[in-house]
Design a protein around this motif. Structure first.
Motif, PDB file in Angstrom:
ATOM      1  N   LEU A   9       0.824  -1.204   0.000  1.00 54.86           N
ATOM      2  CA  LEU A   9       0.000   0.000   0.000  1.00 54.86           C
ATOM      3  C   LEU A   9       0.862   1.258   0.000  1.00 54.86           C
ATOM      4  CD1 LEU A   9      -2.663  -1.135   2.641  1.00 54.86           C
ATOM      5  CD2 LEU A   9      -3.033  -0.889   0.180  1.00 54.86           C
ATOM      6  N   ASP A  10       2.055   1.156  -0.543  1.00 51.99           N
ATOM      7  CA  ASP A  10       2.966   2.298  -0.572  1.00 51.99           C
ATOM      8  C   ASP A  10       2.327   3.482  -1.287  1.00 51.99           C
ATOM      9  OD1 ASP A  10       5.496   1.000   0.517  1.00 51.99           O
ATOM     10  OD2 ASP A  10       4.977  -0.355  -1.116  1.00 51.99           O
ATOM     11  N   GLY A  11       2.492   4.672  -0.695  1.00 49.15           N
ATOM     12  CA  GLY A  11       1.974   5.887  -1.305  1.00 49.15           C
ATOM     13  C   GLY A  11       0.506   6.148  -1.037  1.00 49.15           C
ATOM     14  N   GLN A  12      -0.153   5.279  -0.286  1.00 50.98           N
ATOM     15  CA  GLN A  12      -1.574   5.459  -0.012  1.00 50.98           C
ATOM     16  C   GLN A  12      -1.777   6.088   1.368  1.00 50.98           C
ATOM     17  OE1 GLN A  12      -4.419   2.557  -1.137  1.00 50.98           O
ATOM     18  NE2 GLN A  12      -3.101   1.546  -2.620  1.00 50.98           N
ATOM     19  N   LEU A  13      -2.861   6.840   1.485  1.00 46.66           N
ATOM     20  CA  LEU A  13      -3.218   7.507   2.738  1.00 46.66           C
ATOM     21  C   LEU A  13      -4.511   6.915   3.268  1.00 46.66           C
ATOM     22  CD1 LEU A  13      -2.595   9.780   4.788  1.00 46.66           C
ATOM     23  CD2 LEU A  13      -4.005  11.291   3.364  1.00 46.66           C
ATOM     24  N   ALA A  14      -4.481   6.456   4.514  1.00 47.40           N
ATOM     25  CA  ALA A  14      -5.642   5.811   5.136  1.00 47.40           C
ATOM     26  C   ALA A  14      -6.131   6.620   6.329  1.00 47.40           C
ATOM     27  CB  ALA A  14      -5.283   4.396   5.587  1.00 47.40           C
ATOM     28  N   LEU A  15      -7.442   6.668   6.503  1.00 44.37           N
ATOM     29  CA  LEU A  15      -8.082   7.254   7.680  1.00 44.37           C
ATOM     30  C   LEU A  15      -8.741   6.115   8.450  1.00 44.37           C
ATOM     31  CD1 LEU A  15      -9.163   9.697   9.337  1.00 44.37           C
ATOM     32  CD2 LEU A  15     -11.110   9.763   7.748  1.00 44.37           C
ATOM     33  N   VAL A  16      -8.373   5.966   9.728  1.00 50.13           N
ATOM     34  CA  VAL A  16      -8.892   4.877  10.556  1.00 50.13           C
ATOM     35  C   VAL A  16      -9.556   5.460  11.784  1.00 50.13           C
ATOM     36  CG1 VAL A  16      -8.350   2.760  11.820  1.00 50.13           C
ATOM     37  CG2 VAL A  16      -7.030   3.362   9.769  1.00 50.13           C
ATOM     38  N   THR A  17     -10.833   5.166  11.988  1.00 48.90           N
ATOM     39  CA  THR A  17     -11.534   5.608  13.186  1.00 48.90           C
ATOM     40  C   THR A  17     -11.424   4.547  14.279  1.00 48.90           C
ATOM     41  OG1 THR A  17     -13.722   4.678  12.674  1.00 48.90           O
ATOM     42  CG2 THR A  17     -13.171   6.818  11.686  1.00 48.90           C
ATOM     43  N   GLY A  18     -11.668   4.967  15.512  1.00 47.34           N
ATOM     44  CA  GLY A  18     -11.530   4.027  16.623  1.00 47.34           C
ATOM     45  C   GLY A  18     -10.113   3.508  16.738  1.00 47.34           C
ATOM     46  N   ALA A  19      -9.124   4.369  16.426  1.00 46.47           N
ATOM     47  CA  ALA A  19      -7.754   3.915  16.207  1.00 46.47           C
ATOM     48  C   ALA A  19      -6.889   3.886  17.451  1.00 46.47           C
ATOM     49  CB  ALA A  19      -7.091   4.798  15.146  1.00 46.47           C
ATOM     50  N   SER A  20      -7.446   4.173  18.616  1.00 51.30           N
ATOM     51  CA  SER A  20      -6.618   4.206  19.820  1.00 51.30           C
ATOM     52  C   SER A  20      -6.508   2.851  20.507  1.00 51.30           C
ATOM     53  CB  SER A  20      -7.159   5.238  20.816  1.00 51.30           C
ATOM     54  OG  SER A  20      -8.464   4.885  21.248  1.00 51.30           O
ATOM     55  N   ALA A  21      -7.315   1.867  20.100  1.00 53.80           N
ATOM     56  CA  ALA A  21      -7.292   0.568  20.766  1.00 53.80           C
ATOM     57  C   ALA A  21      -7.997  -0.473  19.897  1.00 53.80           C
ATOM     58  CB  ALA A  21      -7.976   0.648  22.136  1.00 53.80           C
ATOM     59  N   GLY A  22      -7.856  -1.721  20.284  1.00 50.78           N
ATOM     60  CA  GLY A  22      -8.618  -2.807  19.671  1.00 50.78           C
ATOM     61  C   GLY A  22      -8.401  -2.963  18.182  1.00 50.78           C
ATOM     62  N   ILE A  23      -9.489  -3.225  17.483  1.00 50.95           N
ATOM     63  CA  ILE A  23      -9.414  -3.499  16.044  1.00 50.95           C
ATOM     64  C   ILE A  23      -8.922  -2.285  15.269  1.00 50.95           C
ATOM     65  CG2 ILE A  23     -10.820  -4.023  14.004  1.00 50.95           C
ATOM     66  CD1 ILE A  23     -12.530  -5.817  15.855  1.00 50.95           C
ATOM     67  N   GLY A  24      -9.333  -1.081  15.656  1.00 55.23           N
ATOM     68  CA  GLY A  24      -8.893   0.110  14.962  1.00 55.23           C
ATOM     69  C   GLY A  24      -7.388   0.298  15.034  1.00 55.23           C
ATOM     70  N   LEU A  25      -6.815   0.143  16.221  1.00 56.18           N
ATOM     71  CA  LEU A  25      -5.372   0.272  16.394  1.00 56.18           C
ATOM     72  C   LEU A  25      -4.640  -0.812  15.617  1.00 56.18           C
ATOM     73  CD1 LEU A  25      -2.876   1.523  17.705  1.00 56.18           C
ATOM     74  CD2 LEU A  25      -3.352   0.140  19.756  1.00 56.18           C
ATOM     75  N   ALA A  26      -5.139  -2.034  15.690  1.00 57.19           N
ATOM     76  CA  ALA A  26      -4.507  -3.135  14.958  1.00 57.19           C
ATOM     77  C   ALA A  26      -4.575  -2.907  13.448  1.00 57.19           C
ATOM     78  CB  ALA A  26      -5.175  -4.461  15.324  1.00 57.19           C
ATOM     79  N   ALA A  27      -5.695  -2.361  12.968  1.00 55.39           N
ATOM     80  CA  ALA A  27      -5.827  -2.077  11.539  1.00 55.39           C
ATOM     81  C   ALA A  27      -4.829  -1.012  11.104  1.00 55.39           C
ATOM     82  CB  ALA A  27      -7.248  -1.629  11.217  1.00 55.39           C
ATOM     83  N   ALA A  28      -4.679   0.023  11.924  1.00 54.44           N
ATOM     84  CA  ALA A  28      -3.712   1.072  11.603  1.00 54.44           C
ATOM     85  C   ALA A  28      -2.306   0.491  11.516  1.00 54.44           C
ATOM     86  CB  ALA A  28      -3.773   2.178  12.661  1.00 54.44           C
ATOM     87  N   ALA A  29      -1.941  -0.371  12.465  1.00 53.67           N
ATOM     88  CA  ALA A  29      -0.617  -0.991  12.457  1.00 53.67           C
ATOM     89  C   ALA A  29      -0.410  -1.849  11.215  1.00 53.67           C
ATOM     90  CB  ALA A  29      -0.437  -1.830  13.722  1.00 53.67           C
ATOM     91  N   GLU A  30      -1.438  -2.576  10.818  1.00 58.83           N
ATOM     92  CA  GLU A  30      -1.336  -3.448   9.639  1.00 58.83           C
ATOM     93  C   GLU A  30      -1.164  -2.631   8.366  1.00 58.83           C
ATOM     94  OE1 GLU A  30      -1.180  -7.425   8.183  1.00 58.83           O
ATOM     95  OE2 GLU A  30      -1.378  -6.721  10.252  1.00 58.83           O
ATOM     96  N   LEU A  31      -1.921  -1.556   8.235  1.00 63.00           N
ATOM     97  CA  LEU A  31      -1.819  -0.707   7.050  1.00 63.00           C
ATOM     98  C   LEU A  31      -0.449  -0.044   6.980  1.00 63.00           C
ATOM     99  CD1 LEU A  31      -5.362   0.938   7.192  1.00 63.00           C
ATOM    100  CD2 LEU A  31      -4.615  -0.881   5.637  1.00 63.00           C
ATOM    101  N   LEU A  32       0.061   0.389   8.118  1.00 67.40           N
ATOM    102  CA  LEU A  32       1.398   0.977   8.159  1.00 67.40           C
ATOM    103  C   LEU A  32       2.452  -0.035   7.732  1.00 67.40           C
ATOM    104  CD1 LEU A  32       1.019   2.924  11.500  1.00 67.40           C
ATOM    105  CD2 LEU A  32       1.565   3.979   9.300  1.00 67.40           C
ATOM    106  N   ALA A  33       2.332  -1.272   8.204  1.00 63.33           N
ATOM    107  CA  ALA A  33       3.294  -2.306   7.853  1.00 63.33           C
ATOM    108  C   ALA A  33       3.304  -2.591   6.358  1.00 63.33           C
ATOM    109  CB  ALA A  33       2.987  -3.585   8.636  1.00 63.33           C
ATOM    110  N   LEU A  34       2.182  -2.331   5.701  1.00 66.44           N
ATOM    111  CA  LEU A  34       2.080  -2.564   4.255  1.00 66.44           C
ATOM    112  C   LEU A  34       2.458  -1.329   3.448  1.00 66.44           C
ATOM    113  CD1 LEU A  34      -1.211  -4.652   4.266  1.00 66.44           C
ATOM    114  CD2 LEU A  34       1.081  -5.481   3.687  1.00 66.44           C
TER     115      LEU A  34
END
Length: 259
Positions: A9-34
């Motif tokens: 997902l290089d070069g892409q910008l993502a907006l993640v809600t509920g991002a301070s914990a749980g599924i939202g935080l995990a999703a943010a981490a996964e998108l960053l790793a990609l």
């Protein structure tokens, strides 16, 4: 022939809600790793800053910004999208991961509680999708992933209100997938079952409830937020470019389990 860029997902910008914990935080981490850059949204400013610090330590090469907002409030939603637009790039990905629960007998729930489930878990996603659509449409290929729930697909005892809200979220996902396909926006959802998160911790800590959950789950264990995040990230990837309008079960087999 290998196409490694289809799994990035290089070069892409993502907006993640509920991002301070749980599924939202995990999703943010996964998108960053990609390879994506991520804009984090959560209601609690302190928890949001802690999450941002954690993610920045893990991904110092990525752009990670946070915005404290209650997405159930329309004025704050509009301020959020103004902030996103100020980033100047539009959006490639929107993940609606914020939610609220109201467990227990329907007759025992007060009006404020059940209305909050709809405001937080359904109407916020509805409005954020609408507000973000012009930003997503700036790019030839973009995606939305809504975090639904197993209770939105089948009856789950004690989760009637959540099930109603999530069923509507799933239907919204299908409808927007059809309506916005012409704009290059794919819209999908995930439907988790019993996932170990801060919001579910108290309920799943009960030995009796834990046993009931495992009895209905063929994989015989709770799910982890990172496992839901993996499904979310997959639906955002170029390799999933022909997938839209689906609601992907992330449930350890709960949805196909019989007697």
């Amino acid at each position: 022939m290998s196409h490694p860029h289809r799994w990035r997902l290089d070069g892409q910008l993502a907006l993640v809600t509920g991002a301070s914990a749980g599924i939202g935080l995990a999703a943010a981490a996964e998108l960053l790793a990609l390879g994506a850059d991520v804009l984090l949204v959560a209601r609690d400013a302190d928890a949001l800053e802690a999450a941002r610090d954690e993610l920045t330590d893990a991904h110092p090469e990525r752009m990670i910004e946070g915005f404290a907002a209650d997405v159930a409030d329309d004025e704050e939603r509009r301020a959020l999208l103004d902030w996103v637009e100020d980033q100047g790039e539009g959006l490639h990905i929107l993940v609606n991961a914020v939610g609220a629960g109201a467990n227990g007998s329907l007759l025992d729930l007060d009006e404020a509680t059940w209305r909050a489930v709809f405001e937080t878990g359904l109407f916020s996603a509805f409005e954020l999708c609408r507000y973000a659509q012009p930003l997503l449409a700036r790019h030839p290929a973009s995606s939305i992933v809504n975090v639904g729930a197993a209770s939105g697909l089948r009856a789950v005892r004690g989760a009637t209100v959540e099930g109603m809200a999530k069923a509507a979220l799933h239907q919204m996902t299908r409808s927007l997938a059809v309506e916005w396909a012409q704009d290059g926006i794919r819209v999908n959802a995930v439907a988790p079952w019993a996932i170990r998160t801060p919001r579910t911790a108290a309920r799943l800590a009960s030995p009796a409830q834990h046993e009931r959950v495992l009895a209905r789950t063929p994989l015989q264990r709770l799910g982890e937020a990172e496992e839901v995040a993996g499904a979310i990230a997959f639906l955002c990837l170029p390799t999933a470019a022909y997938i839209t309008g689906v609601c992907l079960d992330v449930d350890g087999g709960f949805g196909c389990s019989g007697f």
